[in-house]
Design an enzyme around this catalytic site. Structure first.
Site, PDB file in Angstrom:
ATOM      1  N   HIS A  76       0.895  -1.112   0.061  1.00 21.83           N
ATOM      2  CA  HIS A  76      -0.135  -0.050   0.021  1.00 21.83           C
ATOM      3  C   HIS A  76       0.967   0.978   0.118  1.00 21.83           C
ATOM      4  O   HIS A  76       2.034   1.238   0.517  1.00 21.83           O
ATOM      5  CB  HIS A  76      -0.947  -0.026   1.224  1.00 21.83           C
ATOM      6  N   ASP A  99       2.401   1.598   3.238  1.00 15.36           N
ATOM      7  CA  ASP A  99       3.139   0.800   4.016  1.00 15.36           C
ATOM      8  C   ASP A  99       4.928   1.333   3.691  1.00 15.36           C
ATOM      9  O   ASP A  99       5.608   0.855   4.552  1.00 15.36           O
ATOM     10  CB  ASP A  99       3.294  -0.655   3.270  1.00 15.36           C
ATOM     11  N   MET A 107       2.705  -5.834  -7.677  1.00 13.32           N
ATOM     12  CA  MET A 107       1.452  -5.416  -7.218  1.00 13.32           C
ATOM     13  C   MET A 107       1.434  -4.055  -6.335  1.00 13.32           C
ATOM     14  O   MET A 107       2.242  -4.034  -5.304  1.00 13.32           O
ATOM     15  CB  MET A 107       0.608  -6.311  -6.847  1.00 13.32           C
ATOM     16  N   GLU A 125     -11.040  -6.635  -4.984  1.00 10.99           N
ATOM     17  CA  GLU A 125     -10.948  -7.780  -4.084  1.00 10.99           C
ATOM     18  C   GLU A 125     -12.176  -7.670  -3.336  1.00 10.99           C
ATOM     19  O   GLU A 125     -12.257  -6.794  -2.571  1.00 10.99           O
ATOM     20  CB  GLU A 125      -9.638  -7.373  -3.208  1.00 10.99           C
ATOM     21  N   LYS A 184     -14.848  -8.518  -0.661  1.00 12.89           N
ATOM     22  CA  LYS A 184     -14.860  -9.469   0.873  1.00 12.89           C
ATOM     23  C   LYS A 184     -16.040  -8.879   1.448  1.00 12.89           C
ATOM     24  O   LYS A 184     -16.792  -7.859   1.054  1.00 12.89           O
ATOM     25  CB  LYS A 184     -13.733  -8.549   1.810  1.00 12.89           C
ATOM     26  N   GLU A 225      -9.690 -13.446  -2.777  1.00 12.66           N
ATOM     27  CA  GLU A 225      -8.844 -14.187  -1.371  1.00 12.66           C
ATOM     28  C   GLU A 225      -9.414 -15.220  -0.578  1.00 12.66           C
ATOM     29  O   GLU A 225     -10.841 -15.145  -0.457  1.00 12.66           O
ATOM     30  CB  GLU A 225      -8.957 -12.819  -0.415  1.00 12.66           C
ATOM     31  N   HIS A 246     -11.674 -14.571   2.154  1.00 15.04           N
ATOM     32  CA  HIS A 246     -12.869 -13.507   2.291  1.00 15.04           C
ATOM     33  C   HIS A 246     -13.849 -14.615   1.580  1.00 15.04           C
ATOM     34  O   HIS A 246     -15.151 -14.611   2.294  1.00 15.04           O
ATOM     35  CB  HIS A 246     -12.681 -12.714   1.191  1.00 15.04           C
ATOM     36  N   ASP A 295      -4.956 -13.700  -3.542  1.00 19.12           N
ATOM     37  CA  ASP A 295      -4.644 -13.371  -2.146  1.00 19.12           C
ATOM     38  C   ASP A 295      -4.802 -14.804  -1.407  1.00 19.12           C
ATOM     39  O   ASP A 295      -5.798 -15.222  -1.103  1.00 19.12           O
ATOM     40  CB  ASP A 295      -5.419 -12.288  -1.403  1.00 19.12           C
ATOM     41  N   ASP A 300     -11.559 -12.327  10.337  1.00 22.79           N
ATOM     42  CA  ASP A 300     -10.729 -12.513   9.304  1.00 22.79           C
ATOM     43  C   ASP A 300      -9.375 -12.797   9.986  1.00 22.79           C
ATOM     44  O   ASP A 300      -8.769 -12.015  10.403  1.00 22.79           O
ATOM     45  CB  ASP A 300     -10.790 -10.964   8.448  1.00 22.79           C
ATOM     46  N   ASP A 318      -6.901 -14.526   8.632  1.00 26.08           N
ATOM     47  CA  ASP A 318      -5.462 -14.297   7.646  1.00 26.08           C
ATOM     48  C   ASP A 318      -4.365 -15.413   7.892  1.00 26.08           C
ATOM     49  O   ASP A 318      -3.077 -14.989   8.327  1.00 26.08           O
ATOM     50  CB  ASP A 318      -4.801 -12.834   7.964  1.00 26.08           C
ATOM     51  N   ASP A 334      -1.477 -13.027   1.250  1.00 31.93           N
ATOM     52  CA  ASP A 334      -2.124 -12.089   2.190  1.00 31.93           C
ATOM     53  C   ASP A 334      -2.379 -12.456   3.452  1.00 31.93           C
ATOM     54  O   ASP A 334      -3.542 -12.897   3.818  1.00 31.93           O
ATOM     55  CB  ASP A 334      -3.126 -11.511   1.412  1.00 31.93           C
TER      56      ASP A 334
HETATM   57  C1  GCO Z   1      -8.024  -7.603   4.386  1.00 31.51           C
HETATM   58  C2  GCO Z   1      -7.546  -7.338   3.013  1.00 31.51           C
HETATM   59  C3  GCO Z   1      -6.493  -6.451   2.653  1.00 31.51           C
HETATM   60  C4  GCO Z   1      -6.006  -6.378   1.151  1.00 31.51           C
HETATM   61  C5  GCO Z   1      -5.017  -5.342   0.934  1.00 31.51           C
HETATM   62  C6  GCO Z   1      -4.659  -5.141  -0.501  1.00 31.51           C
HETATM   63  O1  GCO Z   1      -8.836  -8.254   4.476  1.00 31.51           O
HETATM   64  O2  GCO Z   1      -7.639  -6.589   5.174  1.00 31.51           O
HETATM   65  O3  GCO Z   1      -7.308  -8.855   2.353  1.00 31.51           O
HETATM   66  O4  GCO Z   1      -5.421  -7.147   3.245  1.00 31.51           O
HETATM   67  O5  GCO Z   1      -5.977  -7.366   0.314  1.00 31.51           O
HETATM   68  O6  GCO Z   1      -5.510  -4.077   1.429  1.00 31.51           O
HETATM   69  O7  GCO Z   1      -5.649  -4.466  -1.020  1.00 31.51           O
HETATM   70 MN    MN Z   2      -6.438  -9.476   0.758  1.00 32.91          MN
HETATM   71 MN    MN Z   3      -8.437 -10.375   3.574  1.00 31.20          MN
END
Ligand code: GCO
Ligand code: MN
Ligand code: MN
Length: 404
Positions: free
Chosen positions: A72, A75, A106, A199, A201, A235, A238, A263, A273, A275, A305
Site C-alpha cells: 500500500h 506501507d 502489485m 478484491e 470481501k 482471497e 474472504h 490472495d 478474518d 489471515d 495476504d
Molecule cells: C483484508 C484485505 C487486505 C487487502 C489489502 C490489499 O482483509 O484486510 O485482504 O489485506 O488485500 O489491503 O488490497
Molecule cells: Mn487481501
Molecule cells: Mn483479507
C-alpha cells in the site's frame, strides 16, 4: 476394485522421491509489506513485534526465495511524509530492490486506515472524501508504476455500512463505478499499462461491504467503461468467511479471463478474518486451489495476504513466510501425484466417458431439438448407477495424507 497397493506401488513408495520444496523467484511468490510487517496489533491488544523496515523485509524475503513484495502507498511512505522524505524513502527502497532482484508486481492504496475514510472512500457519503480518495489513489498509482507494478488492487474494506439507513446501496454502486471509471481514464491518460484487480470481501471492517463476493464483482466489472482493464483479486479467507467454496469462485474468474491476482491465506469458516498461513486450515480446499491454478498454468503472482500468529517474534514471521511457500510447493507436488495416479485417472476417465459421446446434447437446431424430444432414455439404468465419488475422494485423501 480394492485399495490394496500393487507390487509396483510398494517399490515406488520405498524409493525416495526427489523432493525439493525450496522456493525460487520463478515460482512467483510474493508477500505484502503489510503481511510480514504485521506487528500483531488486534482489537484487544497492542503490537507484540517491532515494525520491520521495508528494506529489511525485501532482503529477508529475497533470501527466502520470494519473487517480490507488494505494498500500500503508506506501507512505504508514511501518511505525513514530506516530499523530500518520500523521495528518500522511495530511493532507498528501490536500491534494496535492485540489490536483491526483488520486484513489486502489485501496488494498492490504503483507503481504510485514516479516520477520514471511516464511512468509506469511493462510497463515503461525504463527496469531499470521495474526491480525496481519488486524489490519494492517483498519487499511489504513480508510486506503484514508479516501482514497476503491473497490477493495481482495490480492496474496499470501508466501502459499506453498519446500518442500511445510512446509504442507498444502488447509489453506492454507482459511486464505486464512477471512481473505477475515473481511475481507468487516469491510467490511460498517463500512458500506464496497469491493470486493476478488485478484491471482494463480505464484511470486516465494515458490518457489510458492498460487492461482497467474486460473483458480485465479476458482474460489476462488465458495467464499467473499460472492462478489459479490470479483473479480480480473490482471497481465500474472504470467500470462506462468506461460506463459499473458494476454488469455484476462482475457477469462474479464470474461465472469464479475469483472474488478475490472488490472495492466498487460510481461514476457519464462521470466524473473524484470521489471515492464517496458507494451507494451515482446510488442506483439501488448499489442494484443489493449487490444482486449479497449476493445471491452468496460470502465470500470475502467488501472493500471500496473511500474517504470522500474534504469538510470534521476528523468527516466527520468517517461519511463517517460508512455511507459506513450502506448503504451496508441497501441494503442487501432490497435484502432480493426483494427476499421475492411474486409479484416480481411470475413475475420472470413466466418469467423463459415461453416457458415450460428450456432445450428446448437440447445439440446438430444429432437427436436433426434434430428435432430442423423441429420444428414449434408459432411465432405470441411469437412476441405479453410482458415481464412485467416495472412492475418488478417499484416494485423494490418501494422497494428501501421504500414504499414496
Ligand atoms: C483484508 C484485505 C487486505 C487487502 C489489502 C490489499 O482483509 O484486510 O485482504 O489485506 O488485500 O489491503 O488490497
Ligand atoms: Mn487481501
Ligand atoms: Mn483479507
Amino acid at each position: 476394485m480394492c485399495l490394496a497397493p500393487q507390487d509396483d506401488d510398494i517399490i515406488n513408495r520405498l524409493t525416495p522421491m526427489p523432493t525439493d520444496y525450496s522456493p525460487h523467484p520463478e515460482h512467483h511468490f510474493t508477500f505484502g509489506l503489510w503481511t510480514v510487517g504485521n506487528v500483531g496489533r488486534d482489537p484487544f491488544g497492542d503490537p507484540v513485534r517491532a515494525a520491520l523496515s521495508p528494506t529489511r523485509i525485501v532482503q529477508q524475503l529475497a533470501s527466502l526465495g520470494a519473487y517480490g513484495v507488494n505494498l500500500h502507498d503508506n506501507d512505504l511512505v508514511p501518511r505525513d511524509a514530506s516530499a523530500t522524505d518520500r523521495d528518500r524513502i522511495v530511493r532507498e527502497f528501490k536500491n534494496a530492490l535492485a540489490d536483491t532482484g526483488m520486484k513489486v508486481p502489485m501496488a494498492t492504496t490504503n483507503l481504510f486506515g485514516d479516520p477520514v475514510f471511516r464511512d468509506g472512500a469511493f462510497t463515503s457519503n461525504d463527496a469531499r472524501v470521495r474526491a480525496y480518495a481519488l486524489q490519494k489513489t492517483m498519487h499511489s498509482i504513480d508510486l506503484g508504476v514508479e516501482l514497476g507494478a503491473e497490477t493495481y488492487v482495490f480492496w474496499g474494506g470501508r466501502e459499506g455500512v453498519e446500518t442500511n439507513a445510512a446509504k442507498d446501496p444502488q447509489e453506492s454502486i454507482k459511486w464505486f463505478r464512477d471512481a473505477i471509471n475515473f481511475l481507468c481514464e487516469y491510467v490511460r491518460a498517463q500512458g500506464y499499462t496497469l491493470k486493476f484487480a478488485l478484491e471482494p470481501k463480505p464484511n470486516e471492517p465494515r458490518g457489510d461491504i458492498f460487492l461482497p463476493t467474486i460473483g458480485h464483482m465479476l458482474a460489476f466489472i462488465y458495467t464499467l467503461d473499460h472492462p478489459d482493464m479490470v479483473g479480480l483479486n480473490p482471497e481465500v479467507a474472504h470467500d470462506t468467511m462468506a461460506g463459499l467454496d473458494f476454488s469455484h469462485g476462482v475457477a469462474q474468474a479464470l474461465e472469464a479471463g479475469k483472474l488478475f491476482h490472488i490472495d492466498l491465506n487460510a481461514q476457519k469458516p464462521g470466524r473473524f478474518d484470521q489471515d492464517l498461513r496458507f494451507g494451515s486450515e482446510d488442506l483439501k480446499g488448499a489442494f484443489f486451489l493449487v490444482k486449479l491454478i497449476e493445471d491452468a498454468k496460470w502465470p500470475g503472482m502467488r501472493h500471500f495476504d496473511s500474517h504470522a500468529y500474534r504469538t510470534e517474534d521476528e523468527q516466527g514471521v520468517w517461519d511463517f513466510a517460508a512455511g507459506s511457500m513450502r506448503t504451496y510447493l508441497i501441494l503442487k507436488e501432490k497435484v502432480a501425484h493426483f494427476n499421475a495416479d492411474a486409479d484416480i485417472q481411470s475413475l475420472r476417465d470413466e466418469l467423463r466417458s459415461r453416457g458415450g459421446n460428450p456432445h450428446i446434447v448437440p447445439k440446438f437446431s430444429a432437427l436436433s431439438g426434434r430428435e432430442l424430444k423423441g429420444r428414449a432414455f434408459d432411465l432405470d439404468t441411469m437412476r441405479a448407477q453410482g458415481y464412485a465419488y467416495e472412492r475418488l475422494d478417499q484416494l485423494t485423501m490418501e494422497i494428501l495424507l501421504g500414504v499414496r
